[in-house]
Design an enzyme around this catalytic site. Structure first.
Site, PDB file in Angstrom:
ATOM      1  N   SER A 117       0.813  -1.216   0.000  1.00  0.00           N
ATOM      2  CA  SER A 117       0.000   0.000   0.000  1.00  0.00           C
ATOM      3  C   SER A 117       0.847   1.267   0.000  1.00  0.00           C
ATOM      4  O   SER A 117       0.315   2.366  -0.213  1.00  0.00           O
ATOM      5  CB  SER A 117      -0.938   0.007   1.214  1.00  0.00           C
ATOM      6  OG  SER A 117      -0.198   0.062   2.416  1.00  0.00           O
ATOM      7  N   LYS A 132      -6.312   5.227   7.825  1.00  0.00           N
ATOM      8  CA  LYS A 132      -5.108   5.937   7.394  1.00  0.00           C
ATOM      9  C   LYS A 132      -5.375   7.436   7.294  1.00  0.00           C
ATOM     10  O   LYS A 132      -4.580   8.264   7.752  1.00  0.00           O
ATOM     11  CB  LYS A 132      -4.627   5.393   6.054  1.00  0.00           C
ATOM     12  CG  LYS A 132      -4.076   3.973   6.115  1.00  0.00           C
ATOM     13  CD  LYS A 132      -3.733   3.458   4.726  1.00  0.00           C
ATOM     14  CE  LYS A 132      -3.174   2.041   4.770  1.00  0.00           C
ATOM     15  NZ  LYS A 132      -2.878   1.509   3.422  1.00  0.00           N
TER      16      LYS A 132
END
EC number: 3.4.21.53
Length: 814
Positions: free
Chosen positions: A666, A709
């Site tokens: 990611s 996030k």
């Protein structure tokens, strides 16, 4: 290239309009008589098929992760099905008169086991009372007296005959208590003593001895006739006793025999009653002890245990009710949450008598497998696999259709004592194992019996599409949770908030999580908040308080990390710009709590031929997926910039201040951005954070944990001060996965924070650097003044310098 627009606040989370719920409170929701099945079409179809096939190989494995409400779901499915089925038969264990160590099992119609036990016990009690009483009746005493008088008369006559013969021969008879006979000679009417006998003339002694021997032969003949009379008397007495006992049995036992043999013709009860009858007659002394047999000679008698010994004898005539289905409404549904071998397969218990462990058929205990016979048995695979003997016994029983009760040590040292071998009980139940996919795959791979017995896999799905029918069904399920947990009613806004919370758990605006236990938890806590505030209903504010409190209880480590960002112990910039520096995002788990944190990803480049060095991998901190992502990054560089020249340079990438293992892809897009920034010597705006995976063609791919996030970077920016320029770049495919908190949404509405959806690395770089990336030209190179033109020129220069400076002009392409 089209300009990327930030997402509006309305796209940052799904929010159900409370007006779409047609109920003022949850009390207004109509409760169905039969609960609706959950939206699990695969599971429902699998269960329906598995229950419809009556075959020993079609047991069911309910496959799903934790917090899916697996046990609750299967119970709610099976309970209505089980209630429609007939109750299974009772099972009783009976004494085996042919082999006492092997009790026999008999099945009776449901509820009849207890009746049979009580009726037989009552019959035996009446027999025990009636037999001694019958021996006191005049008819019995009269006949016994006749037999006794005839015996005494005959015996006296024989004794008189024996004495008469002795007198005629000149001898005297002396009979001791044990029936031994001694003869003494008579001389002048007096019995000779030993001394007198020795003083007689030898000829006279010889004569007397010969006469005595002749007399002894005659006496022995008479004694044999006396013994025969004694035996005849005993046989006549026993025959009389049997006659009266049989008359008692005919009154109290025979009707019971006929009744149960007719009611259960195939059960074997007729044979058992016949064997029991013979045993009662054979052991008459237990029913009515003879007069005069009062001195205990056994050890138990000497210790005062004679009465108990008699009771022990009559315990063989008891009925041990092994499985009792009296009062059962339909087939049983048994959930065994502690499936040891004893609890699952049954056991043989023991009692201590005089320091010795003893057992009998009344101490055989049923296991869950026996209690579930004719119904359903539910076991968690992680529980049963802790007890290997239980697992092995379960598979043997399912394969053979017989549930054997055996001694199992279960890892404990036990003194081996004599035990029983109960007849195996036929079992026909449907077993449902509950476990996750890993357990299913492990059993499938390593136990070849498993796929033969558990052919039905019922696979739970974790989400359902957030459409009107699903929302309606979900709200009805919430009403059921409220009823079962006895919660206060929820108003429509709170119900809408719970629906949104289910989307938060799913991390998807277009889906609802089916992890019902987690939804139930927040509802219980919201109810507690409402009660503490003395409210009559649970409102949306109570739900919000519960969610904040839940997060506060778990986010201590997150707060400690954020304090380190505040003190700049962890170096992450939220203002200004830097070359080869970009804010990447990661998620961290502590227990069951997930939170996101920003990390600085740094890159440096220079002359050399080592290519891009992954410092995480070099330090053995990078996982295989992260390593693959780095290889994809190199492939992208070759595809863009190595069409007319080799790529010869040295560069390094790392997560700064990261001391844990790095895994996943990611951050690969952010790493590529840092590398290109370092090559072009163009700074990246540090007010942005970037998450996303990158493909070889430069497409930005979806990643997980995007909500957490964003919230992690937002908290760092908020604590340092929002300036209207900060934001996060995410893959465009992650737009539907956003379920951001209200404070993030409000900041976006006010223009203080931004979420940028990007589809390519070029779009991301233009946002991060403020410079166009440029387009490739037909003759090679890129648009003048563009970012990629600077990268291409720098790579060419590094290759030239490498050729000049490396020993012997050695070059090694990346």
């Amino acid at each position: 290239m089209p300009k990327v627009k930030p997402l509006p606040a309305s796209r940052l989370r799904a929010r159900l309009d409370p007006k779409s719920i047609p109920f003022e409170t949850s009390d207004d929701i109509r409760r169905a008589a039969v609960a609706d099945h959950p939206p699990q079409p695969r599971v429902l179809e699998a269960l329906e098929l598995g229950l419809s096939i009556d075959d020993p190989g079609y047991h069911i494995f309910l496959c799903g992760e934790e917090n899916m409400g697996r046990t609750y779901l299967i119970r709610n499915y099976l309970d209505p099905v089980a209630k429609k089925a007939p109750p299974p038969p009772d099972a009783v264990y009976l004494y085996n008169f042919d082999d006492p160590d092997k009790p026999i099992v008999v099945t009776l119609p449901a509820g009849q086991g207890r009746v049979f036990k009580e009726e037989l016990a009552d019959a035996v009690d009446r027999v025990r009372q009636e037999v001694p009483a019958s021996f006191e009746r005049d008819s019995y005493l009269h006949r016994r007296r006749e037999i006794l008088e005839a015996y005494q008369k005959t015996r006296d006559k024989l004794m008189s005959e024996m004495e008469s013969q002795a007198t005629k021969k000149g001898f005297n008879l002396d009979m001791d208590d044990e029936g031994g006979v001694t003869i003494y000679p008579l001389v002048e009417g007096k019995v000779l003593t030993e001394e007198d006998y020795e003083r007689l003339e030898p000829s006279l002694r010889s004569k007397l001895k010969a006469q005595g021997d002749t007399l002894l032969h005659a006496v022995n003949d008479v004694l044999r006739r006396v013994s025969k009379e004694d035996q005849d008397f005993k046989e006549q007495e026993d025959a009389l006793d049997r006659e009266f006992v049989e008359s008692v049995l005919a009154i109290h036992l025979d009707p019971l025999t006929k009744k149960w043999a007719k009611r259960c013709p195939e059960s074997g009860l007729a044979e058992h009653f016949e064997a029991m009858r013979k045993d009662l007659i054979k052991n008459l002394e237990q029913l009515a002890p003879r007069d005069g047999v009062s001195e205990p000679t056994s050890l138990a008698g000497l210790l005062g245990g004679g009465e108990q010994s008699n009771e022990d004898h009559f315990s063989r005539y008891e009925v041990h009710l092994f499985v009792d289905n009296a009062g059962a409404e339909g087939a049983p549904v048994v959930v065994e949450d502690h499936p040891t071998a004893r609890n699952l397969l049954g056991s043989i218990e023991r009692e201590s008598e005089m320091g010795t462990l003893v057992t009998d058929f009344t101490l055989i205990k049923a296991g869950a497998l026996h209690r579930a016979n004719g119904g359903y048995l539910i076991i968690h695979i992680t529980d049963v696999m802790q007890y290997q003997s239980a697992w092995e016994g379960l598979l043997r029983s399912l394969r053979s259709g017989l549930a054997r009760i055996e001694e199992v040590d279960e890892g404990q040292d036990q003194v081996k004592t004599k035990t029983l071998e109960p007849e195996p009980m036929p079992v026909n139940c449907k077993v449902v194992l509950i476990g996750d996919h890993d357990a299913y795959e492990t059993l499938l791979a390593y136990d070849d019996r498993f796929p033969k017995l558990f052919k039905i896999k019922a696979h739970l799905q974790e989400h359902v599409w957030r459409k009107a029918p699903a929302i309606k069904s979900f709200v009805k399920a919430l009403a059921r949770v409220i009823d079962e947990a006895k919660l206060m009613p929820f108003d429509r806004a709170a119900l809408a908030g719970v629906v949104d919370y289910a989307s938060t758990l799913a991390e998807d605006q277009r889906k609802l999580s089916l992890k019902t236990p987690l939804v139930r938890e927040i509802m219980l806590e919201a109810d507690a908040m409402a009660r503490s505030a003395r409210k009559s209903v649970v409102d949306v504010e109570s739900l919000a308080r519960a969610r904040r409190a839940k997060e506060y209880r778990a986010n201590l480590y997150e707060e400690e990390f954020l304090e380190e960002y505040d003190r700049e112990l962890i170096k992450v910039g939220t203002h200004g710009s830097a070359v080869g520096r970009v804010n990447g995002l990661s998620v961290t788990w502590f227990g069951d709590y997930e939170f996101g944190l920003p990390h600085q990803i740094a890159c440096t480049v220079g002359v050399g031929d080592e290519g891009v060095v992954d410092l995480e991998r070099e330090a053995d901190l990078g996982g295989p997926i992260h390593t693959k992502a780095m290889m994809i990054l190199k492939s992208y560089l070759m595809g863009c910039f190595a069409q007319n020249k080799p790529l010869v340079f040295s560069g390094s990438l790392c997560f700064e201040q990261s001391y844990a293992r790095v895994e996943g892809d990611s951050a690969s897009a952010a790493e590529l951005a840092a590398l290109l920034s370092a090559l072009a010597e163009v700074p990246i705006k540090r007010c942005y954070a970037f998450t996303g995976a990158v493909s070889q063609s430069g497409a930005i791919l979806a990643v997980g944990g995007v909500t957490r996030k964003i919230q992690g970077f937002f908290q760092v920016c908020q604590r340092r001060g929002l300036n209207g320029r900060q934001g996060v770049l995410i893959p465009v495919d992650n737009r539907d996965h956003l379920m951001l908190d209200d404070n993030v949404v409000e900041a976006v509405e006010q223009g203080l924070f931004h979420i940028w959806p990007v589809s390519t690395i070029e779009q991301a770089l233009e946002l991060l650097t403020g410079m166009p990336t440029g387009n490739p030209l037909k003759r090679g190179g890129f648009t003048a003044g563009s970012l990629y033109a600077r990268v291409d020129a720098r790579l060419a220069e590094l290759a030239r310098l490498a050729k000049q400076t490396l020993p012997g002009g050695r070059r090694r392409a990346m």
